[in-house]
Scaffold this active site. Structure first.
Site, PDB file in Angstrom:
ATOM      1  N   ARG A 264     -36.348  35.607  33.619  1.00  0.00           N
ATOM      2  CA  ARG A 264     -36.068  34.562  34.620  1.00  0.00           C
ATOM      3  C   ARG A 264     -36.628  33.363  33.953  1.00  0.00           C
ATOM      4  NH1 ARG A 264     -32.940  37.593  36.693  1.00  0.00           N
ATOM      5  NH2 ARG A 264     -32.972  38.617  38.985  1.00  0.00           N
TER       6      ARG A 264
ATOM      7  N   GLU B 184     -31.523  26.583  37.979  1.00  0.00           N
ATOM      8  CA  GLU B 184     -30.115  27.040  37.645  1.00  0.00           C
ATOM      9  C   GLU B 184     -28.916  26.451  38.738  1.00  0.00           C
ATOM     10  OE1 GLU B 184     -30.263  31.252  36.972  1.00  0.00           O
ATOM     11  OE2 GLU B 184     -31.773  31.148  35.404  1.00  0.00           O
TER      12      GLU B 184
ATOM     13  N   HIS C 132     -26.672  32.410  32.525  1.00  0.00           N
ATOM     14  CA  HIS C 132     -27.258  33.756  33.301  1.00  0.00           C
ATOM     15  C   HIS C 132     -26.143  34.593  33.575  1.00  0.00           C
ATOM     16  CE1 HIS C 132     -30.471  34.997  36.369  1.00  0.00           C
ATOM     17  NE2 HIS C 132     -29.754  36.005  35.904  1.00  0.00           N
TER      18      HIS C 132
END
Ligand code: NAP
Length: 328
Positions: A242, A271, A290
């Site tokens: 993360r 993000e 991601h």
């Protein structure tokens, strides 16, 4: 009998969505962009179940406005977007999708390891932009060897171990950190020759450091300025865990000054990453949006698992992948 109401915060693969649609009175967020908190509350009012993604902020404020909510079925293994403690207090079951995305995420981790070490993205740009003028250059785009290097795996859980298995095939020395002593320690020592060390030892000794811890208050900025300074000059940092596990400003400085040779990042503090982020200006960073678990097969399996968790939990039984068993 009246069907239970469920809100699905984004269109997930049909292998799971079809099951949910059949069993429940389902509304699905129609947009490609995630719903805001207000929109989640609006859509999930009266719902007993919800399928969430890691971009959905399910804090106490949202939970408080959903009095009928019984189950939050997260479509991911990480669930740092959900206030699990508060959900538990409110008697809400939280589930996730562990295991089925392990190998796919380890593959992506390796794609970043290879790309960052051997400068694959830079090389691709070099060719496309017409810089390749001399057939073979003795010092053209020199990278660092992966085979035989030392890899430091921070967090030896499911994905960490899958990364380690691949590293053994590259004849790497494997170091790792973990929170607790487990059977895993003797297994990975015997099978892969992996050695458990403390974080500082790992950072000082590894040519490649890869992060596989969940995001918690303990792991936020686990890798900051002083940790980056401990890493070997020219070494490589990979993050598919993360974003906030790494202090991104400190990482930028370490890459800019070439204290680090390169980084491969699938996750970011914010993000999507902002287009004016200085990280985007650096050639020695490989960026991915991601996509750790993003293979067709894995996303379908995750959807089925998520639907199964929701179905079992809403029928009053213990779902297979419960995150907060104490709620029962
Ligand atoms: P996991 O099996 O639970 O493994 C996490 C490991 O981290 C555990 O072994 C845990 O140790 C260890 N850990 C926790 N805190 C630590 C600390 N402070 N220092 C060292 N180790 C620590 O989870 P997983 O399935 O491997 O997934 C790991 C994470 O990857 C997820 O939480 C998620 O955030 C991320 N992920 C990202 C993507 C992506 O798309 N990029 C995809 C999947 C997962 P103990 O066992 O001793 O507690």
């Amino acid at each position: 009998m009246l069907k239970k109401r469920v809100f699905v915060t984004r269109k997930i693969p049909s292998e799971g969505l079809d099951i949910i649609n059949q069993e429940f009175h389902t509304s699905v967020w129609p947009d490609e962009f995630p719903p805001s908190k207000e929109e989640i509350v609006d859509m999930a009012t009266d719902c007993e179940g919800m399928v969430t993604l890691l971009s959905d902020p399910i804090g106490a404020d949202v939970i408080d406005q959903l009095p009928n909510l019984k189950v939050i079925a997260q479509y991911a293994v990480g669930y740092d977007n959900i206030d699990v403690k508060y959900a538990t207090q409110k008697g809400i079951i939280v589930t996730n999708t562990p295991g089925v995305l392990t190998e796919t995420t380890a593959d992506l981790t390796w794609a970043l390891i290879m790309s960052a070490s051997r400068r694959i993205v830079e090389a691709d740009r070099y060719v496309r932009e017409g810089h390749w003028k001399v057939a073979w250059g003795p010092e053209l785009l020199l990278g660092s060897d992966v085979f035989g290097a030392t890899i430091g795996i921070v967090g030896m859980g499911r994905i960490g171990r899958a990364v380690a298995r691949r590293a053994a095939g590259f004849n790497m020395k494997i170091l790792y950190t973990a929170r607790s002593v487990q059977d895993r320690d003797s297994e990975v020592a015997e099978q892969l020759g992996a050695q458990r060390v403390d974080l500082n030892t790992l950072l000082k000794a590894s040519e490649i450091v890869t992060l596989h811890v969940p995001l918690t208050s303990d792991t936020t900025h686990l890798i900051g300025k002083s940790e980056l300074a401990m890493m070997k000059p020219g070494s490589i940092l990979i993050n598919t865990s993360r974003g906030p596990v790494v202090d991104e400003d400190a990482l930028y400085q370490a890459l800019l000054t070439k204290q680090l040779g390169a980084a491969g990042l699938d996750v970011f503090t914010e993000e999507p990453i902002r287009l004016d982020s200085p990280l985007l200006q650096l050639a020695n960073v490989v960026l991915a949006p991601h996509i750790g678990s993003a293979s067709t097969r894995t996303r379908s399996t995750m959807a089925k698992m998520c639907a199964e968790n929701l179905h079992v939990a809403l029928s009053g039984a213990k779902p297979p992948n419960i995150v907060n068993p104490e709620v029962l």
